[in-house]
Motif scaffolding. Structure first.
Motif, PDB file in Angstrom:
ATOM      1  N   GLY A  57     -11.987   4.463  -6.202  1.00 37.08           N
ATOM      2  CA  GLY A  57     -13.421   4.213  -6.106  1.00 37.08           C
ATOM      3  C   GLY A  57     -14.227   5.012  -7.112  1.00 37.08           C
ATOM      4  O   GLY A  57     -15.197   4.510  -7.692  1.00 37.08           O
ATOM      5  N   ASN A  58     -13.845   6.261  -7.324  1.00 39.04           N
ATOM      6  CA  ASN A  58     -14.552   7.079  -8.317  1.00 39.04           C
ATOM      7  C   ASN A  58     -14.435   6.471  -9.709  1.00 39.04           C
ATOM      8  O   ASN A  58     -15.406   6.422 -10.474  1.00 39.04           O
ATOM      9  CB  ASN A  58     -14.004   8.500  -8.312  1.00 39.04           C
TER      10      ASN A  58
ATOM     11  N   GLU B  20      -7.754  -4.977  -5.366  1.00 40.09           N
ATOM     12  CA  GLU B  20      -9.152  -4.712  -5.020  1.00 40.09           C
ATOM     13  C   GLU B  20      -9.845  -3.803  -6.047  1.00 40.09           C
ATOM     14  O   GLU B  20     -11.054  -3.589  -5.972  1.00 40.09           O
ATOM     15  CB  GLU B  20      -9.257  -4.101  -3.614  1.00 40.09           C
ATOM     16  N   TYR B  21      -9.061  -3.266  -6.993  1.00 37.22           N
ATOM     17  CA  TYR B  21      -9.633  -2.419  -8.046  1.00 37.22           C
ATOM     18  C   TYR B  21      -9.140  -2.909  -9.402  1.00 37.22           C
ATOM     19  O   TYR B  21      -8.344  -2.250 -10.069  1.00 37.22           O
ATOM     20  CB  TYR B  21      -9.252  -0.952  -7.835  1.00 37.22           C
TER      21      TYR B  21
ATOM     22  N   ASP C 201      -5.531   4.790   3.113  1.00 35.95           N
ATOM     23  CA  ASP C 201      -6.626   4.000   2.550  1.00 35.95           C
ATOM     24  C   ASP C 201      -7.744   4.906   2.051  1.00 35.95           C
ATOM     25  O   ASP C 201      -8.405   4.597   1.042  1.00 35.95           O
ATOM     26  CB  ASP C 201      -7.183   3.037   3.610  1.00 35.95           C
ATOM     27  N   GLU C 202      -7.959   6.020   2.745  1.00 38.87           N
ATOM     28  CA  GLU C 202      -9.014   6.958   2.341  1.00 38.87           C
ATOM     29  C   GLU C 202      -8.720   7.537   0.956  1.00 38.87           C
ATOM     30  O   GLU C 202      -9.613   7.626   0.110  1.00 38.87           O
ATOM     31  CB  GLU C 202      -9.123   8.079   3.373  1.00 38.87           C
ATOM     32  N   THR C 203      -7.451   7.907   0.726  1.00 43.52           N
ATOM     33  CA  THR C 203      -7.074   8.464  -0.575  1.00 43.52           C
ATOM     34  C   THR C 203      -7.233   7.420  -1.675  1.00 43.52           C
ATOM     35  O   THR C 203      -7.762   7.700  -2.758  1.00 43.52           O
ATOM     36  CB  THR C 203      -5.622   8.973  -0.545  1.00 43.52           C
ATOM     37  N   ILE C 204      -6.778   6.207  -1.396  1.00 44.25           N
ATOM     38  CA  ILE C 204      -6.890   5.122  -2.385  1.00 44.25           C
ATOM     39  C   ILE C 204      -8.349   4.861  -2.717  1.00 44.25           C
ATOM     40  O   ILE C 204      -8.733   4.730  -3.889  1.00 44.25           O
ATOM     41  CB  ILE C 204      -6.211   3.846  -1.856  1.00 44.25           C
ATOM     42  N   LYS C 205      -9.193   4.808  -1.686  1.00 41.10           N
ATOM     43  CA  LYS C 205     -10.609   4.544  -1.909  1.00 41.10           C
ATOM     44  C   LYS C 205     -11.243   5.654  -2.736  1.00 41.10           C
ATOM     45  O   LYS C 205     -12.050   5.380  -3.645  1.00 41.10           O
ATOM     46  CB  LYS C 205     -11.332   4.411  -0.561  1.00 41.10           C
ATOM     47  N   ARG C 206     -10.867   6.904  -2.461  1.00 44.05           N
ATOM     48  CA  ARG C 206     -11.454   8.020  -3.200  1.00 44.05           C
ATOM     49  C   ARG C 206     -11.029   8.004  -4.668  1.00 44.05           C
ATOM     50  O   ARG C 206     -11.869   8.095  -5.563  1.00 44.05           O
ATOM     51  CB  ARG C 206     -11.032   9.351  -2.562  1.00 44.05           C
TER      52      ARG C 206
END
Length: 403
Positions: free
Chosen positions: A361-362, A386-387, A353-358
């Protein structure tokens, strides 16, 4: 040896002939400039049946007596009558002393369309304007795209094929080897790398400390995809017990760029819409050579290699590629062509999830309507709910897409 079509280049040359400019093929050593001249000669023979074609390859013994501008002019003019559909194709043009005088005269007389290649050991792309005074168009030749790699090696698109491409690189000469022949491929890449280093840089620029040049090249290769400052390189050299000036480092980086070995990429402030001139990233014209220089640690380097491949894929499509700078982070690539722009993030796998968010998210922080992509080796492509508006693409799919 059988000529493998490279229609991207023959099509580009065909679209530019007879428009009043000389055409000069430039690019890193061994990317196939000479073979492209042969391919275009074949194209002319099939599509310009009334054309007069003079093809000079200075590596051939039959052209050994053409060594001066006067001899080149006389040879071409005697075979290319004025008023006809004439083409002069010259490979290794730098072997002819003062060649530019003959080419400028033939061009001024409108006697023929000139298409030429030159060795980087003698003519760098940056010097062409001095030789030919704005009378030319530069055609950049890149290493093989993924699709060309499949064609050259007679492979089907597959997970194994993309891994072979990421490992071996895209030099056309690798067609002589099977992708699994890692030792032989490494020997070939070593030969190309040292030829570039010695002939195109050391001899040409009279570099005295070759070991220092190699160490700096290795640093750049190991840090592709990371901001690289001259200060950082100086600290690295000092940590190895080698002190060198920032001027020397700057010169070495310029030599790598001029030889098309390692190319700097500017950073672009997306919100401020301005280029930033410091801490450029570097990528290699051929990722296979980059892998050789580093001593391939494939698992540890795969994301860097993927970035290098994506960067080259965008350059082949004539995008101007920069690194995007945001207040919240960084965008791997901002690719611009006229009014068209796309944003790309590259990740090995979206495994957390951290990789996906990074990565997503950017991109989500960019508030415009230009297309946005996350590229990875995950097998499934599509959109994350979600994106919205950000497309995930598998690397194989991305490298087969024209944007």
């Amino acid at each position: 040896m059988e000529l493998i079509p490279r229609p991207r280049y023959t099509g580009k040359l065909a679209g530019l002939i007879n428009r009043g400019m000389m055409l000069i093929l430039v690019g890193q050593r061994r990317v196939g400039k000479s073979k492209l001249l042969e391919l275009f000669k074949d194209w002319l023979e099939h599509n310009r049946s009334d054309a007069n074609i003079v093809f000079i390859n200075k590596e051939f013994q039959e052209f050994r007596d053409i060594v001066t501008a006067e001899q080149l002019y006389d040879y071409a003019a005697s075979r290319l009558p004025k008023g006809s559909d004439n083409y002069l194709l010259i490979d290794e043009v730098q072997e002819i002393k003062d060649f530019e005088d003959a080419l400028r005269s033939l061009h001024a007389e409108e006697r023929c369309q000139v298409i030429a290649t030159g060795s980087n050991a003698y003519i760098f792309s940056s010097e062409l304007s001095t030789y030919l005074s704005g009378r030319y168009i530069e055609i950049k030749v890149y290493n093989l795209s993924y699709e060309e790699f499949l064609q050259f090696h007679n492979l089907e698109d597959s997970d194994k094929a993309i891994m072979d491409y990421l490992r071996s690189g895209g030099l056309p000469g690798l067609r002589a080897f099977k992708p699994e022949e890692h030792s032989q491929i490494n020997d070939y890449l070593e030969g190309v790398y040292h030829t570039i280093l010695i002939k195109d840089i050391v001899r040409r620029e009279k570099v005295r400390n070759v070991t220092q040049l190699e160490n700096i090249t290795r640093f750049v290769a190991d840090n592709i995809g990371k901001p690289t400052s001259i200060t950082n390189i100086a600290r690295y050299m000092t940590s190895r017990g080698e002190k060198t000036s920032e001027e020397t480092i700057s010169n070495y980086l310029r030599y790598l760029k001029d030889a098309f070995l390692a190319i700097p990429i500017d950073r672009f402030d997306i919100h401020g819409k301005m280029l930033l001139v410091s801490n450029n990233k570097h990528y290699f014209s051929d990722h296979g050579i980059r892998n050789f220089v580093c001593g391939l640690n494939f698992r540890g380097s795969i994301e860097k290699i993927m970035e290098n491949v994506v960067w080259n894929h965008l350059r082949r499509q004539n995008f101007d590629v920069t690194v995007g700078i945001l207040r919240v982070g960084e965008i791997d690539f901002v690719a611009t062509k006229g009014e068209k722009r796309i944003y790309i993030q590259v990740a090995y796998l979206l495994a957390s999830d951290e990789t996906i968010k990074r990565e997503f998210g950017n991109l989500a922080a960019i508030k415009d309507n230009h297309p946005k992509y996350v590229v990875s080796l995950d097998p499934v492509s599509g959109v994350f709910s979600e994106y919205p508006g950000i497309i995930h693409m598998n690397l194989r799919e991305f490298l087969k897409t024209e944007f």
